[in-house]
Design an enzyme around this catalytic site. Structure first.
Site, short mmCIF file in Angstrom:
data_model
loop_
_atom_site.label_atom_id
_atom_site.label_comp_id
_atom_site.label_asym_id
_atom_site.label_seq_id
_atom_site.Cartn_x
_atom_site.Cartn_y
_atom_site.Cartn_z
N HIS A 220 0.80 -1.22 0.00
CA HIS A 220 0.00 0.00 0.00
C HIS A 220 0.83 1.28 0.00
O HIS A 220 0.31 2.37 -0.15
CB HIS A 220 -0.94 0.03 1.21
CG HIS A 220 -0.23 0.35 2.49
ND1 HIS A 220 0.47 -0.60 3.19
CD2 HIS A 220 -0.09 1.50 3.17
CE1 HIS A 220 1.00 -0.04 4.26
NE2 HIS A 220 0.68 1.23 4.28
C1 UD1 Z 1 -2.34 5.21 5.91
C2 UD1 Z 1 -1.13 5.62 6.74
C3 UD1 Z 1 -0.07 4.52 6.71
C4 UD1 Z 1 -0.65 3.18 7.10
C5 UD1 Z 1 -1.85 2.88 6.21
C6 UD1 Z 1 -2.49 1.54 6.55
C7 UD1 Z 1 -0.59 8.03 6.79
C8 UD1 Z 1 0.34 9.06 6.30
N1 UD1 Z 1 -0.50 6.82 6.21
O1 UD1 Z 1 -1.98 5.16 4.55
O2 UD1 Z 1 0.95 4.86 7.62
O3 UD1 Z 1 0.33 2.17 6.95
O4 UD1 Z 1 -2.81 3.94 6.37
O5 UD1 Z 1 -3.61 1.29 5.82
O6 UD1 Z 1 -1.37 8.30 7.69
N2 UD1 Z 1 -9.29 4.81 1.38
C9 UD1 Z 1 -10.48 4.17 1.23
N3 UD1 Z 1 -11.11 3.72 2.33
C10 UD1 Z 1 -10.61 3.90 3.58
C11 UD1 Z 1 -9.39 4.57 3.71
C12 UD1 Z 1 -8.73 5.01 2.60
O7 UD1 Z 1 -10.97 3.97 0.11
O8 UD1 Z 1 -11.25 3.49 4.55
C13 UD1 Z 1 -8.59 5.33 0.20
C14 UD1 Z 1 -8.49 6.83 0.27
O9 UD1 Z 1 -9.56 7.42 -0.35
C15 UD1 Z 1 -7.19 7.13 -0.40
C16 UD1 Z 1 -6.37 5.89 -0.18
O10 UD1 Z 1 -7.26 4.86 0.22
O11 UD1 Z 1 -7.37 7.32 -1.78
C17 UD1 Z 1 -5.28 6.09 0.83
O12 UD1 Z 1 -5.78 6.41 2.13
P1 UD1 Z 1 -4.93 7.33 3.16
O13 UD1 Z 1 -5.62 7.36 4.45
O14 UD1 Z 1 -4.63 8.64 2.52
O15 UD1 Z 1 -3.54 6.65 3.34
P2 UD1 Z 1 -3.07 5.12 3.38
O16 UD1 Z 1 -2.35 4.86 2.11
O17 UD1 Z 1 -4.19 4.21 3.76
#
Ligand code: UD1
Length: 382
Positions: A220
């Protein structure tokens, strides 16, 4: 005493669950009870990324959800600070407890310190040395601001001392995530691998696992999944070199799923009979897959730690780690392979013949949460 603890994203939930349990146990016995408020920033909001973990780990529903959701880093951090400041002004706790290194960790520690509220960081002192990693920025700022720094290992103590942190602020408590692993190990062991596959398989994927070896893949990190030039060779390696030996079970993170589709890789993967693509898994399901896996191929920090305790050989698709204690040279199960295919291949071939070797680092004993709470209760301000 009033404590607000904060969670935002999936890896936080395993860390807060035992801490909340320790407060509950304290309140049953002590004359002075702790008034505890749980704040969820809402960074992760999907049922499978959030609600499922609250239920599985028996975390009480958050008292307050800031519903921040997705966004750029500045948006996530800024919006969290604005919303969390309101909560702080209303509640004025003595302590804010943050865990891990996600955007919520940073945002809430800054908001608290600006209001002169004491901050305790659980999982302090981890350093990858890679400032381009968003989590490293979060770790550095949070640790610089925290009054009480609770570390999972002795390497982290040294990191903090080298940065000039006064030793009185540091306490070595062990790894709180292992408390959760030990609490749930037995329950996880009762899950059937094929039921996990059946219940979580993405539409269009049909394959069971017999008594055979399998690999588990999770990816991820933006550094692995956001660029086509990096993600395509990794996927090709999995398809062409790993599936010839064993099926791959891959619970896909939302960010990765989106990129696999955007880069035109999804169809190719979905047509491959040995690729078992799954929804993001619940805690017990993931632990169960890890227990039996022949090999873990991941860029997750938490999984590196869990592999160490479970003895699963772990190829870590990163160039550095903030958790060196999980590496083979420190006795752990993980090897850093970056995203260089030749390096990944070499280490992959080695793991095919390696056996599981369980290692339990110092104080990863399932009793860390109690030590965290004791450190807070015994804290003396300078
Ligand atoms: C975040 C954390 C990372 C952790 C990871 C575990 C930060 C900087 N990063 O990264 O340290 O290892 O979580 O999962 O805080 N999304 C969904 N549904 C959700 C959550 C996210 O669809 O419930 C999508 C978002 O819209 C976005 C992407 O996933 O496009 C990334 O989500 P984001 O929370 O920005 O960061 P992670 O990559 O999950």
């Amino acid at each position: 005493m009033k404590i607000i603890s904060v969670v935002g994203a999936r890896p936080n939930f395993m860390k807060i669950a035992p801490f909340i349990k320790a407060i509950k146990d304290h309140n049953l016995q002590a004359s002075e009870t702790i008034d505890h408020i749980l704040v969820h920033t809402g960074q992760h909001y999907d049922d499978r990324m959030s609600t499922a973990f609250f239920e599985a780990l028996e975390i009480p529903p958050a008292d307050i959800n800031l519903e921040i959701g997705s966004g750029s880093h500045a948006e996530q951090v800024g919006n969290t600070m604005i919303a969390f400041e309101k909560v702080l002004l209303e509640e004025m706790p003595e302590w804010v407890v943050v865990v891990g290194d996600v955007n919520a960790t940073l945002a809430c520690s800054v908001a608290a310190k600006k209001l002169h509220i004491k901050v305790c960081h659980i999982e302090a002192g981890l350093r990858s040395g890679d400032i381009k990693m968003p989590e490293e920025v979060n770790r550095l700022v949070t640790d610089r601001l925290s009054d009480l720094l609770l570390t999972p290992d002795r390497i982290s103590i040294e990191n903090l001392k080298q940065e000039g942190t006064s030793p009185e602020r540091i306490s070595f408590v062990g790894n709180i995530m292992i408390d959760t692993l030990e609490t749930h190990r037995e329950r996880a062991a009762a899950y059937s691998i094929n039921e996990i596959i059946e219940n979580n398989q993405l539409e269009g994927f049909k394959r069971e696992v017999g008594n055979e070896d399998y690999a588990v893949v999770t990816l991820h990190r933006p550094s692995n999944v956001d660029e086509k030039e990096i993600l395509i060779p990794i996927v090709n390696f999995l398809l062409e070199e790993v599936t010839t030996e064993m099926p791959i079970l891959w619970p896909v993170h939302p960010r990765t799923r989106k990129n696999l589709e955007d880069f035109g890789l999804w169809e190719k993967i979905s047509e491959h009979p040995e690729m078992i693509m799954l929804h993001p898994l619940g805690y017990h399901e993931m632990l169960r897959l890890n227990m039996e896996a022949k090999i873990m191929i991941t860029d997750s920090g938490g999984l590196q730690e869990e592999c160490t305790i479970l003895g699963t050989p772990c190829l870590t698709l990163r160039w550095n780690t903030e958790r060196p204690i999980t590496l083979k040279e420190h006795g752990g199960a993980s090897v850093l392979v970056g995203n260089h295919i030749q390096k990944i291949r070499e280490e992959y071939l080695k793991t095919l013949t390696s056996e599981k070797k369980v290692v339990v680092p110092e104080l990863w004993d399932g009793k860390t949460a109690q030590r965290c709470l004791d450190a807070i209760l015994n804290f003396q301000s300078e």
